[in-house]
Design an enzyme around this catalytic site. Sequence first.
Site, PDB file in Angstrom:
ATOM      1  N   LYS A 147     -10.786 -15.651   9.665  1.00 28.75           N
ATOM      2  CA  LYS A 147     -10.430 -16.191   8.346  1.00 28.75           C
ATOM      3  C   LYS A 147      -8.933 -16.462   8.317  1.00 28.75           C
ATOM      4  O   LYS A 147      -8.152 -15.682   8.862  1.00 28.75           O
ATOM      5  CB  LYS A 147     -10.772 -15.178   7.234  1.00 28.75           C
ATOM      6  CG  LYS A 147     -10.202 -15.586   5.881  1.00 28.75           C
ATOM      7  CD  LYS A 147     -10.562 -14.687   4.713  1.00 28.75           C
ATOM      8  CE  LYS A 147      -9.886 -15.238   3.456  1.00 28.75           C
ATOM      9  NZ  LYS A 147     -10.236 -14.548   2.234  1.00 28.75           N
ATOM     10  N   GLU A 205      -4.545 -11.372  -9.392  1.00 28.70           N
ATOM     11  CA  GLU A 205      -4.959 -10.434  -8.334  1.00 28.70           C
ATOM     12  C   GLU A 205      -4.056  -9.206  -8.241  1.00 28.70           C
ATOM     13  O   GLU A 205      -2.860  -9.307  -7.966  1.00 28.70           O
ATOM     14  CB  GLU A 205      -4.969 -11.170  -6.989  1.00 28.70           C
ATOM     15  CG  GLU A 205      -5.495 -10.305  -5.863  1.00 28.70           C
ATOM     16  CD  GLU A 205      -5.947 -11.108  -4.647  1.00 28.70           C
ATOM     17  OE1 GLU A 205      -5.932 -12.349  -4.693  1.00 28.70           O
ATOM     18  OE2 GLU A 205      -6.316 -10.484  -3.649  1.00 28.70           O
TER      19      GLU A 205
HETATM   20  C1  LIG Z   1      -3.783 -17.981  -2.074  1.00 30.87           C
HETATM   21  C2  LIG Z   1      -4.332 -18.018  -3.278  1.00 30.87           C
HETATM   22  O1  LIG Z   1      -5.429 -17.304  -3.635  1.00 30.87           O
HETATM   23  C3  LIG Z   1      -6.086 -16.383  -2.787  1.00 30.87           C
HETATM   24  C4  LIG Z   1      -7.266 -16.981  -2.210  1.00 30.87           C
HETATM   25  C5  LIG Z   1      -8.461 -16.960  -2.882  1.00 30.87           C
HETATM   26  C6  LIG Z   1      -9.648 -17.699  -2.339  1.00 30.87           C
HETATM   27  O2  LIG Z   1      -9.542 -18.316  -1.273  1.00 30.87           O
HETATM   28  O3  LIG Z   1     -10.705 -17.722  -2.956  1.00 30.87           O
HETATM   29  C7  LIG Z   1      -8.596 -16.261  -4.097  1.00 30.87           C
HETATM   30  C8  LIG Z   1      -7.587 -15.522  -4.577  1.00 30.87           C
HETATM   31  C9  LIG Z   1      -6.416 -15.233  -3.729  1.00 30.87           C
HETATM   32  O4  LIG Z   1      -6.615 -14.080  -2.982  1.00 30.87           O
HETATM   33  C10 LIG Z   1      -3.782 -18.823  -4.398  1.00 30.87           C
HETATM   34  O5  LIG Z   1      -4.320 -18.718  -5.513  1.00 30.87           O
HETATM   35  O6  LIG Z   1      -2.850 -19.571  -4.175  1.00 30.87           O
END
Ligand SMILES: C=C(O[C@@H]1C=C(C(=O)O)C=C[C@H]1O)C(=O)O
Length: 421
Positions: A147, A205
């Site tokens: 990932k 988050e």
């Molecule tokens: C990197 C980001 O978000 C991250 C990626 C996410 C996802 O891929 O679903 C969700 C929340 C965060 O952990 C962002 O919002 O810029």
Amino acid sequence: MDTTQNVAQRYDDLLDLYSQYSSLYFSSPSHSLLAKPPFAQLVSERVGDIAQRAQESLSIAKQLGFADPIIMGAIGFDGEDASALRVCNNVIRQTKMPFASGDASGGIAFNPSQAGAHRITPVPSGQVFKNSVNEALTLFEQTPLQKVVLSRALDVQFESAPNIPLALKSLAVKNPLGYTFAVPLNAAAPATVVGNRVLIGASPELLLSKSGKDIHIHPLAGSIARSENPSEDAQKADGLLQSAKDLYEHRVVVDAIEKSLRPFCKSLRVPRTPSLMSTATMWHLGTHITAELNDETLSSLALALALHPTPAVGGYPVADAKQAIKKLEQYPRDFFTGIVGWCNAQGDGEWAITIRCAEVFNHRVRVYAGAGVVAGSCAEKEYAETAAKFNTVLNAFGVKPVKERVPKQTKSKVSEEEVHV
Ligand SMILES: C=C(O[C@@H]1C=C(C(=O)O)C=C[C@H]1O)C(=O)O
């Protein structure tokens, strides 16, 4: 009488005391903190030293007679390479009003109208971002990488200076269940004028909160943009809960956090399946992890740095993901996807992940967004996800929302509508 303004003021009076270059602000769902000068800049001479330096500085402040000093600020994605932490002795706290459950906006309408003339430049171009997603898909086949979170930015150049206090108020009011922040970034400026670069945002988050021996962590991974149409919105939420690709993307994050956290814990509770959480713009999969520490003197900052970066913003395995990010992203993340929050002398504190954010530098606002990429991801969808995520901050500056690409049915053919970034 401007009732919108009055409601916003009652919501969080601290915001009226905020001054953009000389205050730090952080709010969580339960309370808001505002720090005013004088501050001491927290510096560490050696990498890996900052959490220890923080606790030493707080002890010194206590010996000097300050009642409740806290460390507040942000650390960048690459850890201590970029750090804007301050020892704050002058902090005002406000407990937030309770919100009706399920009402993410707190029932408050607040629509600042700033924007004015501006130009938007993508950094890098949308095509470069999509190519990097496709390159990551190849890396999943050829390397141990499982990932990686890839990101991009938009530079919004305003003709006149954007109103940071107004944008902050908008973020705080529209994201009452999130973590809203404003941190001045110029390390070298004198203590009373701490800089003209400001990190601002409203993260959904929580990397972790610590109170005594109790830890709470709420990682998010697996996301989709919300819809204004209620039945379509509900369908999107349902689809996310059932999506094998998103559930896998989420599992990678939860497993890695569990593994990093376990050595520090007496007990650890990790739900087997994620639940849905929403902001005004996005649906996410989230997992509420709770734990009890072996050693409650371990500070929230030390633990946050031990977990950072989780695969929610880096990837897995962590070292391979960092390498892929360096190779595929063609711009610096700086403070984006770092950590932002506070820690007191007992080690209690709250650290959010620095997302849904922007760095304001004079007339320029650089807005950031990223998306998790795993085998089965589609470049076009990841691009649309980042476009939707930009809107949290763009809305706060009154900039017209960036729409995701929507297929539009015409008589003879399907054509594409919107999205130029
Ligand atoms: C990197 C980001 O978000 C991250 C990626 C996410 C996802 O891929 O679903 C969700 C929340 C965060 O952990 C962002 O919002 O810029």
